[in-house]
Design a protein around this motif. Structure first.
Motif, PDB file in Angstrom:
ATOM      1  N   ARG A   7      46.124  23.501   5.293  1.00  0.00           N
ATOM      2  CA  ARG A   7      46.650  22.512   4.353  1.00  0.00           C
ATOM      3  C   ARG A   7      47.844  21.805   4.978  1.00  0.00           C
ATOM      4  NH1 ARG A   7      47.346  25.682  -1.146  1.00  0.00           N
ATOM      5  NH2 ARG A   7      49.435  25.218  -0.461  1.00  0.00           N
ATOM      6  N   ASP A   9      51.405  19.677   4.183  1.00  0.00           N
ATOM      7  CA  ASP A   9      52.435  19.313   3.218  1.00  0.00           C
ATOM      8  C   ASP A   9      53.244  18.140   3.764  1.00  0.00           C
ATOM      9  OD1 ASP A   9      51.713  21.275   1.472  1.00  0.00           O
ATOM     10  OD2 ASP A   9      53.434  22.572   1.849  1.00  0.00           O
ATOM     11  N   ASN A  10      53.344  17.094   2.976  1.00  0.00           N
ATOM     12  CA  ASN A  10      54.212  15.951   3.279  1.00  0.00           C
ATOM     13  C   ASN A  10      53.995  15.357   4.665  1.00  0.00           C
ATOM     14  OD1 ASN A  10      55.446  16.282   0.761  1.00  0.00           O
ATOM     15  ND2 ASN A  10      56.903  17.745   1.589  1.00  0.00           N
ATOM     16  N   SER A  34      53.182  28.999   8.027  1.00  0.00           N
ATOM     17  CA  SER A  34      53.579  27.589   8.030  1.00  0.00           C
ATOM     18  C   SER A  34      54.094  27.208   9.403  1.00  0.00           C
ATOM     19  CB  SER A  34      54.676  27.350   6.994  1.00  0.00           C
ATOM     20  OG  SER A  34      54.210  27.661   5.704  1.00  0.00           O
TER      21      SER A  34
END
Length: 103
Positions: A7, A9-10, A34
């Protein structure tokens, strides 16, 4: 190693470096890791190419095995919840205001 999910993010463009940046989350064997990733490309680059290159950069970091280096990776679930931090700081402040703890 089998990566179950990736995934982003931003995803954003950083004009200072002429690169797209994102925090890429990789779900692997029940853990979520992450990785900050960066891809040098012009602002008008194809989105599919950007996402593929961000995923490859995060995948290389994940496969490198350097999970002990805090600049490379962190466990997503290791960070305390914001609400827990707020509750602790409010209780501490309240205790100090009421004189129940040293300032």
């Amino acid at each position: 190693m089998k990566i179950e999910e990736i995934r982003f993010d931003n995803v954003r463009y950083n004009p200072e470096f002429g690169a797209f940046e994102a925090l890429v989350k990789i779900h692997d064997r029940g853990q979520t890791y992450s990785y900050p990733a960066q891809v040098t490309a012009p602002l008008h680059a194809e989105y599919g190419l950007i996402v593929r290159n961000l995923a490859q950069a995060a995948g290389r970091a994940h496969k490198s095995g350097r999970r002990d280096t805090k600049d490379i990776t962190r466990l997503h679930h290791a960070a305390p919840l914001k609400s827990a931090i707020a509750d602790a700081s409010q209780k501490s402040l309240l205790s100090r205001l009421l004189g129940q703890a040293a300032a």
